[in-house]
Design a protein around this motif. Structure first.
Motif, PDB file in Angstrom:
ATOM      1  N   LEU A 163     -80.989 -17.563  82.912  1.00  0.00           N
ATOM      2  CA  LEU A 163     -81.591 -18.763  82.253  1.00  0.00           C
ATOM      3  C   LEU A 163     -81.461 -19.040  80.895  1.00  0.00           C
ATOM      4  O   LEU A 163     -81.335 -18.035  79.953  1.00  0.00           O
ATOM      5  N   PRO A 164     -81.337 -20.182  80.325  1.00  0.00           N
ATOM      6  CA  PRO A 164     -80.986 -20.451  78.916  1.00  0.00           C
ATOM      7  C   PRO A 164     -82.496 -20.285  78.318  1.00  0.00           C
ATOM      8  O   PRO A 164     -83.510 -20.051  78.560  1.00  0.00           O
ATOM      9  N   ALA A 165     -82.292 -19.858  76.830  1.00  0.00           N
ATOM     10  CA  ALA A 165     -83.473 -20.113  75.851  1.00  0.00           C
ATOM     11  C   ALA A 165     -84.325 -21.457  76.003  1.00  0.00           C
ATOM     12  O   ALA A 165     -83.676 -22.479  76.308  1.00  0.00           O
ATOM     13  N   ARG A 166     -85.720 -21.325  75.965  1.00  0.00           N
ATOM     14  CA  ARG A 166     -86.283 -22.429  76.214  1.00  0.00           C
ATOM     15  C   ARG A 166     -87.318 -22.460  74.944  1.00  0.00           C
ATOM     16  O   ARG A 166     -88.061 -21.670  74.361  1.00  0.00           O
ATOM     17  N   ASP A 167     -86.876 -23.481  73.919  1.00  0.00           N
ATOM     18  CA  ASP A 167     -87.896 -23.520  72.613  1.00  0.00           C
ATOM     19  C   ASP A 167     -87.718 -22.490  71.769  1.00  0.00           C
ATOM     20  O   ASP A 167     -88.516 -21.694  71.253  1.00  0.00           O
ATOM     21  N   GLY A 168     -86.336 -21.842  71.928  1.00  0.00           N
ATOM     22  CA  GLY A 168     -85.929 -20.741  71.074  1.00  0.00           C
ATOM     23  C   GLY A 168     -86.440 -19.449  71.783  1.00  0.00           C
ATOM     24  O   GLY A 168     -86.021 -18.438  71.028  1.00  0.00           O
ATOM     25  N   VAL A 169     -87.023 -19.319  72.562  1.00  0.00           N
ATOM     26  CA  VAL A 169     -87.628 -17.969  73.334  1.00  0.00           C
ATOM     27  C   VAL A 169     -86.584 -17.805  74.459  1.00  0.00           C
ATOM     28  O   VAL A 169     -86.710 -18.724  75.557  1.00  0.00           O
ATOM     29  N   GLY A 170     -85.824 -16.535  74.699  1.00  0.00           N
ATOM     30  CA  GLY A 170     -85.199 -16.280  75.782  1.00  0.00           C
ATOM     31  C   GLY A 170     -85.928 -15.929  76.824  1.00  0.00           C
ATOM     32  O   GLY A 170     -87.204 -15.543  76.826  1.00  0.00           O
ATOM     33  N   ALA A 171     -85.598 -15.834  78.166  1.00  0.00           N
ATOM     34  CA  ALA A 171     -86.119 -15.519  79.331  1.00  0.00           C
ATOM     35  C   ALA A 171     -86.377 -13.934  79.282  1.00  0.00           C
ATOM     36  O   ALA A 171     -85.605 -13.258  78.628  1.00  0.00           O
ATOM     37  N   THR A 172     -87.401 -13.578  79.837  1.00  0.00           N
ATOM     38  CA  THR A 172     -87.833 -12.195  79.846  1.00  0.00           C
ATOM     39  C   THR A 172     -87.229 -11.401  81.256  1.00  0.00           C
ATOM     40  O   THR A 172     -86.968 -12.032  82.266  1.00  0.00           O
ATOM     41  N   ARG A 173     -86.448 -10.377  81.086  1.00  0.00           N
ATOM     42  CA  ARG A 173     -85.840  -9.533  82.282  1.00  0.00           C
ATOM     43  C   ARG A 173     -86.905  -8.325  82.614  1.00  0.00           C
ATOM     44  O   ARG A 173     -87.358  -7.696  81.791  1.00  0.00           O
ATOM     45  N   PHE A 193     -93.361 -17.796  91.910  1.00  0.00           N
ATOM     46  CA  PHE A 193     -92.572 -17.552  92.884  1.00  0.00           C
ATOM     47  C   PHE A 193     -92.474 -19.070  93.670  1.00  0.00           C
ATOM     48  O   PHE A 193     -90.825 -19.309  93.969  1.00  0.00           O
ATOM     49  N   ASP A 194     -93.117 -19.543  94.053  1.00  0.00           N
ATOM     50  CA  ASP A 194     -93.105 -20.676  94.995  1.00  0.00           C
ATOM     51  C   ASP A 194     -92.563 -21.869  94.291  1.00  0.00           C
ATOM     52  O   ASP A 194     -91.753 -22.656  94.979  1.00  0.00           O
ATOM     53  N   ASP A 195     -92.633 -21.915  92.990  1.00  0.00           N
ATOM     54  CA  ASP A 195     -92.066 -23.033  92.163  1.00  0.00           C
ATOM     55  C   ASP A 195     -90.694 -22.796  91.622  1.00  0.00           C
ATOM     56  O   ASP A 195     -90.147 -23.316  91.035  1.00  0.00           O
ATOM     57  N   GLY A 196     -90.399 -21.606  92.170  1.00  0.00           N
ATOM     58  CA  GLY A 196     -88.689 -21.300  91.711  1.00  0.00           C
ATOM     59  C   GLY A 196     -88.690 -20.786  90.255  1.00  0.00           C
ATOM     60  O   GLY A 196     -87.575 -20.844  89.737  1.00  0.00           O
ATOM     61  N   GLU A 197     -89.806 -20.199  89.586  1.00  0.00           N
ATOM     62  CA  GLU A 197     -89.647 -19.842  88.207  1.00  0.00           C
ATOM     63  C   GLU A 197     -89.324 -18.758  87.755  1.00  0.00           C
ATOM     64  O   GLU A 197     -88.992 -18.196  86.783  1.00  0.00           O
ATOM     65  N   ILE A 198     -88.918 -17.725  89.034  1.00  0.00           N
ATOM     66  CA  ILE A 198     -88.622 -16.390  89.076  1.00  0.00           C
ATOM     67  C   ILE A 198     -87.309 -16.360  89.412  1.00  0.00           C
ATOM     68  O   ILE A 198     -87.046 -16.435  90.732  1.00  0.00           O
ATOM     69  N   VAL A 199     -86.320 -15.875  88.756  1.00  0.00           N
ATOM     70  CA  VAL A 199     -84.970 -16.036  89.593  1.00  0.00           C
ATOM     71  C   VAL A 199     -84.168 -14.458  89.452  1.00  0.00           C
ATOM     72  O   VAL A 199     -84.601 -13.660  88.341  1.00  0.00           O
ATOM     73  N   GLY A 200     -83.078 -14.630  90.289  1.00  0.00           N
ATOM     74  CA  GLY A 200     -82.276 -13.222  90.038  1.00  0.00           C
ATOM     75  C   GLY A 200     -80.946 -13.422  89.265  1.00  0.00           C
ATOM     76  O   GLY A 200     -81.148 -14.512  88.339  1.00  0.00           O
ATOM     77  N   ILE A 201     -80.297 -12.514  89.253  1.00  0.00           N
ATOM     78  CA  ILE A 201     -79.222 -12.258  88.308  1.00  0.00           C
ATOM     79  C   ILE A 201     -78.276 -13.482  88.405  1.00  0.00           C
ATOM     80  O   ILE A 201     -77.615 -13.855  87.465  1.00  0.00           O
ATOM     81  N   ASP A 202     -78.190 -14.178  89.621  1.00  0.00           N
ATOM     82  CA  ASP A 202     -77.253 -15.171  89.690  1.00  0.00           C
ATOM     83  C   ASP A 202     -77.860 -16.864  89.360  1.00  0.00           C
ATOM     84  O   ASP A 202     -77.420 -17.740  89.683  1.00  0.00           O
ATOM     85  N   ARG A 256     -91.772 -16.199  79.792  1.00  0.00           N
ATOM     86  CA  ARG A 256     -93.363 -15.931  79.408  1.00  0.00           C
ATOM     87  C   ARG A 256     -94.226 -17.149  79.399  1.00  0.00           C
ATOM     88  O   ARG A 256     -93.660 -17.972  78.673  1.00  0.00           O
ATOM     89  N   GLU A 257     -95.110 -17.042  79.853  1.00  0.00           N
ATOM     90  CA  GLU A 257     -96.116 -18.266  79.688  1.00  0.00           C
ATOM     91  C   GLU A 257     -96.731 -18.243  78.515  1.00  0.00           C
ATOM     92  O   GLU A 257     -97.269 -17.349  77.788  1.00  0.00           O
ATOM     93  N   PRO A 258     -96.580 -19.347  77.514  1.00  0.00           N
ATOM     94  CA  PRO A 258     -96.934 -19.260  76.198  1.00  0.00           C
ATOM     95  C   PRO A 258     -98.466 -19.065  76.189  1.00  0.00           C
ATOM     96  O   PRO A 258     -99.247 -19.482  76.894  1.00  0.00           O
ATOM     97  N   SER A 259     -98.975 -18.220  75.209  1.00  0.00           N
ATOM     98  CA  SER A 259    -100.265 -18.092  74.728  1.00  0.00           C
ATOM     99  C   SER A 259    -100.629 -18.660  73.627  1.00  0.00           C
ATOM    100  O   SER A 259     -99.810 -19.293  73.007  1.00  0.00           O
ATOM    101  N   VAL A 260    -101.980 -18.778  73.327  1.00  0.00           N
ATOM    102  CA  VAL A 260    -102.514 -19.281  72.062  1.00  0.00           C
ATOM    103  C   VAL A 260    -102.207 -18.176  71.036  1.00  0.00           C
ATOM    104  O   VAL A 260    -102.947 -17.073  71.115  1.00  0.00           O
TER     105      VAL A 260
END
Length: 302
Positions: free
Chosen positions: A5-15, A47-56, A76-80
């Protein structure tokens, strides 16, 4: 391991590492238990929305069996977040290297309750470069020089400088003046141990030293001791621990010599520790590099 996954708003995806076997029938069941503090229905919906992905990069579903994916990635879901009202300053930028002046209170990288309020994310958004990666770290409480690799092709060359201790780092600190001031210069050594689950490090007096700092005296006054620190090693909290061991705990240090109860940041009382100078031979050009902070310590004698 590159993120799918690419970075989003400057934040990389969490592994996340997922066990290949165990009592959980699915990857989702493991994550629901692992993140028990989160709303389970909301997590399963991701999971249902496809927001969690594997290595490929393919979606891991709520019924994906345990063992089908050893690693998963997600945003990670943004918090306040509590805003850190201090700006980073870019001191140097070229194709391969970026050097900034980091303010007190700003973490180097995202973590815990800080995402957008981190030097890495702010810098990625400022420069529009999601490939930026810190070459070393500074404690959130410490201000001063922080270096970033600007592209993956040359990142390893700069990281090796730190691994091989080929970077000269100079720090500055201010401590409350004790009744008896040690005689400087001092080369201080001890064995520092970082234990999982503890915010402070521990000193093991029975083991051979694994940390070393040259400490020199700067002009002070009747209230404070002002020191210059040249670490030979880079253990966690090394400078704070070494000064504390000498009876010179750094002003406004909430960890050493005593761990204080967690409290909101007091922006008027920053830790009096500054990453002041960095010197090294550039591994790409062979040129001598020197960077000096523009920041000062608020409690340093004038």
């Amino acid at each position: 391991m590159p993120s799918p996954l690419p970075a989003r708003d400057g934040v990389g995806a969490t592994r996340l590492h997922v066990p290949l076997s165990g009592e959980w029938p699915t990857v989702a069941a493991y994550m629901v238990e692992r993140f028990h503090h989160l709303d389970a229905d909301r997590l399963l919906a991701r999971f249902d929305d496809g927001e969690i992905v594997g290595i490929d990069g393919s979606a891991v579903r709520r019924d994906t069996p345990l063992g089908a994916a050893e690693f998963v990635w997600y945003y990670r879901e943004p918090s306040v977040e509590t805003d850190i009202p201090f700006d980073i300053e870019v001191l140097h930028q070229d194709l391969d290297l970026v050097v900034i002046d980091k303010p007190h209170f700003l973490p180097s990288t995202p973590g815990g309750k800080y995402l957008q309020n981190s030097a890495l994310v702010r810098l990625r958004r400022l420069l529009g470069n999601d490939d930026l990666t810190p070459i070393h770290r500074l404690d959130r409480a410490t201000a001063g020089l922080l270096m970033f690799s600007a592209r993956a092709e040359t990142r390893g060359a700069y990281q090796l400088l730190f691994q091989n201790r080929q970077v000269e780092k100079v720090y500055e600190a201010v401590s409350a003046r004790p009744a008896e001031v040690p005689v400087f210069p001092i080369v201080y050594r001890n064995h520092i141990v970082k234990e999982r689950g503890h915010v402070c490090v521990r000193v093991d007096a029975a083991r051979e030293p694994n940390s070393e700092t040259l400490i020199e005296l700067l002009p002070g006054d009747e209230h404070v001791v002002h020191t210059l620190l040249r670490p030979h090693s880079g253990k966690m909290h090394q400078l704070r621990v070494h000064l504390s061991a000498l009876g010179l705990g750094i002003l406004n240090d909430a960890f050493y010599p005593e761990l204080l109860p967690e409290a909101p940041d007091d922006f008027a009382r920053p830790l009096q520790l500054l990453a002041r100078e960095v010197r090294f031979v550039d591994p790409l050009s062979g040129a001598d590099r020197e960077f000096v902070t523009r920041r000062t310590l608020a409690f340093a004698p004038r």
